[in-house]
Design a protein around this motif. Structure first.
Motif, PDB file in Angstrom:
ATOM      1  N   MET A  16      60.704  51.973 -64.762  1.00 40.42           N
ATOM      2  CA  MET A  16      62.025  51.477 -65.077  1.00 40.42           C
ATOM      3  C   MET A  16      61.905  50.572 -66.297  1.00 40.42           C
ATOM      4  O   MET A  16      61.097  49.661 -66.308  1.00 40.42           O
ATOM      5  N   GLU A  17      62.694  50.853 -67.308  1.00 36.93           N
ATOM      6  CA  GLU A  17      62.635  50.059 -68.531  1.00 36.93           C
ATOM      7  C   GLU A  17      63.904  49.248 -68.701  1.00 36.93           C
ATOM      8  O   GLU A  17      64.993  49.705 -68.371  1.00 36.93           O
ATOM      9  N   PHE A  18      63.733  48.062 -69.235  1.00 40.74           N
ATOM     10  CA  PHE A  18      64.852  47.176 -69.520  1.00 40.74           C
ATOM     11  C   PHE A  18      64.832  46.835 -70.997  1.00 40.74           C
ATOM     12  O   PHE A  18      63.773  46.636 -71.571  1.00 40.74           O
ATOM     13  N   THR A  19      66.007  46.779 -71.584  1.00 41.34           N
ATOM     14  CA  THR A  19      66.108  46.456 -72.991  1.00 41.34           C
ATOM     15  C   THR A  19      66.964  45.213 -73.146  1.00 41.34           C
ATOM     16  O   THR A  19      68.090  45.164 -72.659  1.00 41.34           O
ATOM     17  N   THR A  20      66.401  44.216 -73.800  1.00 37.02           N
ATOM     18  CA  THR A  20      67.136  43.002 -74.127  1.00 37.02           C
ATOM     19  C   THR A  20      66.962  42.755 -75.622  1.00 37.02           C
ATOM     20  O   THR A  20      66.258  43.499 -76.305  1.00 37.02           O
ATOM     21  N   CYS A  21      67.576  41.716 -76.119  1.00 43.44           N
ATOM     22  CA  CYS A  21      67.469  41.405 -77.543  1.00 43.44           C
ATOM     23  C   CYS A  21      66.092  40.826 -77.894  1.00 43.44           C
ATOM     24  O   CYS A  21      65.745  40.710 -79.060  1.00 43.44           O
ATOM     25  N   ASP A  22      65.296  40.490 -76.919  1.00 45.69           N
ATOM     26  CA  ASP A  22      63.976  39.889 -77.122  1.00 45.69           C
ATOM     27  C   ASP A  22      62.922  40.832 -76.531  1.00 45.69           C
ATOM     28  O   ASP A  22      62.945  41.140 -75.339  1.00 45.69           O
ATOM     29  N   GLN A  23      61.978  41.283 -77.354  1.00 48.59           N
ATOM     30  CA  GLN A  23      60.964  42.234 -76.885  1.00 48.59           C
ATOM     31  C   GLN A  23      60.108  41.667 -75.755  1.00 48.59           C
ATOM     32  O   GLN A  23      59.728  42.390 -74.839  1.00 48.59           O
ATOM     33  N   VAL A  38      73.710  52.026 -58.133  1.00 52.99           N
ATOM     34  CA  VAL A  38      74.573  52.403 -59.248  1.00 52.99           C
ATOM     35  C   VAL A  38      75.751  51.444 -59.399  1.00 52.99           C
ATOM     36  O   VAL A  38      76.510  51.545 -60.354  1.00 52.99           O
ATOM     37  N   GLY A  39      75.893  50.515 -58.478  1.00 46.16           N
ATOM     38  CA  GLY A  39      76.954  49.522 -58.585  1.00 46.16           C
ATOM     39  C   GLY A  39      76.807  48.447 -57.529  1.00 46.16           C
ATOM     40  O   GLY A  39      76.314  48.701 -56.433  1.00 46.16           O
ATOM     41  N   ILE A  40      77.215  47.242 -57.901  1.00 48.38           N
ATOM     42  CA  ILE A  40      77.211  46.133 -56.936  1.00 48.38           C
ATOM     43  C   ILE A  40      78.254  45.113 -57.370  1.00 48.38           C
ATOM     44  O   ILE A  40      78.446  44.867 -58.560  1.00 48.38           O
ATOM     45  N   GLU A  41      78.959  44.589 -56.395  1.00 50.93           N
ATOM     46  CA  GLU A  41      79.931  43.538 -56.653  1.00 50.93           C
ATOM     47  C   GLU A  41      79.860  42.558 -55.489  1.00 50.93           C
ATOM     48  O   GLU A  41      79.913  42.968 -54.332  1.00 50.93           O
ATOM     49  N   ASP A  92      73.265  43.083 -67.767  1.00 46.56           N
ATOM     50  CA  ASP A  92      72.303  43.904 -68.515  1.00 46.56           C
ATOM     51  C   ASP A  92      71.261  44.512 -67.580  1.00 46.56           C
ATOM     52  O   ASP A  92      70.901  45.681 -67.710  1.00 46.56           O
ATOM     53  N   LEU A  93      70.766  43.708 -66.633  1.00 48.64           N
ATOM     54  CA  LEU A  93      69.797  44.230 -65.660  1.00 48.64           C
ATOM     55  C   LEU A  93      70.431  45.313 -64.788  1.00 48.64           C
ATOM     56  O   LEU A  93      69.849  46.367 -64.557  1.00 48.64           O
ATOM     57  N   LEU A  94      71.638  45.049 -64.317  1.00 48.75           N
ATOM     58  CA  LEU A  94      72.326  46.027 -63.471  1.00 48.75           C
ATOM     59  C   LEU A  94      72.625  47.315 -64.232  1.00 48.75           C
ATOM     60  O   LEU A  94      72.501  48.414 -63.681  1.00 48.75           O
ATOM     61  N   ASN A  95      73.010  47.189 -65.510  1.00 44.37           N
ATOM     62  CA  ASN A  95      73.278  48.384 -66.320  1.00 44.37           C
ATOM     63  C   ASN A  95      72.020  49.231 -66.477  1.00 44.37           C
ATOM     64  O   ASN A  95      72.082  50.460 -66.413  1.00 44.37           O
TER      65      ASN A  95
END
Length: 140
Positions: A1-8, A117-120, A55-58
């Motif tokens: 699982m990969e996550f992309t943020t503005c900071d590597q 796929v979703g949480i609230e 961002d993590l949830l997306n």
């Protein structure tokens, strides 16, 4: 699982942490992370102001959808709303939550859970039943 943020560095830490968490959702964090420095890194990640919950949830949901799309069988979305009551915690009188989650699951002979796929989440604004008001609550 990969996550992309503005900071590597944050992206790498998030990817490393959540790869370790995969398949170990029932274990406490200190057992998931093999050293105290990795555990501290995980806590720093989820408490970092630059890491946004959405961002993590997306990232999680897009990878769950991608896995489900690779399956040729039928995939369903299972929804559940659970009431969480933390009576042992006094959170300013706000210790009741509802969490509505959605999971992608294969509908075949051998079911596969592809992931969230979703949480609230919703939090009670008062513990007085007659005056209970709800507001959205953060996950992290």
């Amino acid at each position: 699982m990969e996550f992309t943020t503005c900071d590597q560095r944050l992206s790498k830490r998030a990817t490393d942490c959540f790869q370790q968490l995969q398949g170990r959702v029932h274990e406490p964090f200190p057992e998931v992370f093999s050293s105290s420095s990795k555990l501290a890194g995980f806590y720093r990640l989820i408490n970092n102001k630059r890491v946004k919950e959405q961002d993590l949830l997306n990232s999680i949901s897009s990878q769950s959808f991608a896995s489900a799309n690779d399956d040729e069988g039928l995939t369903v979305c299972v929804h559940d709303t659970t009431q969480l009551n933390f009576r042992c915690l006094e959170l300013s009188g706000k210790n009741k939550f509802f969490s509505h989650t959605s999971l992608a699951v294969s509908f075949s002979k051998k079911p596969i859970v592809y992931g969230l796929v979703g949480i609230e989440n919703w939090q009670a604004q008062s513990n007085t039943p007659n005056e209970q008001r709800w507001s959205r609550a953060a996950i992290l």
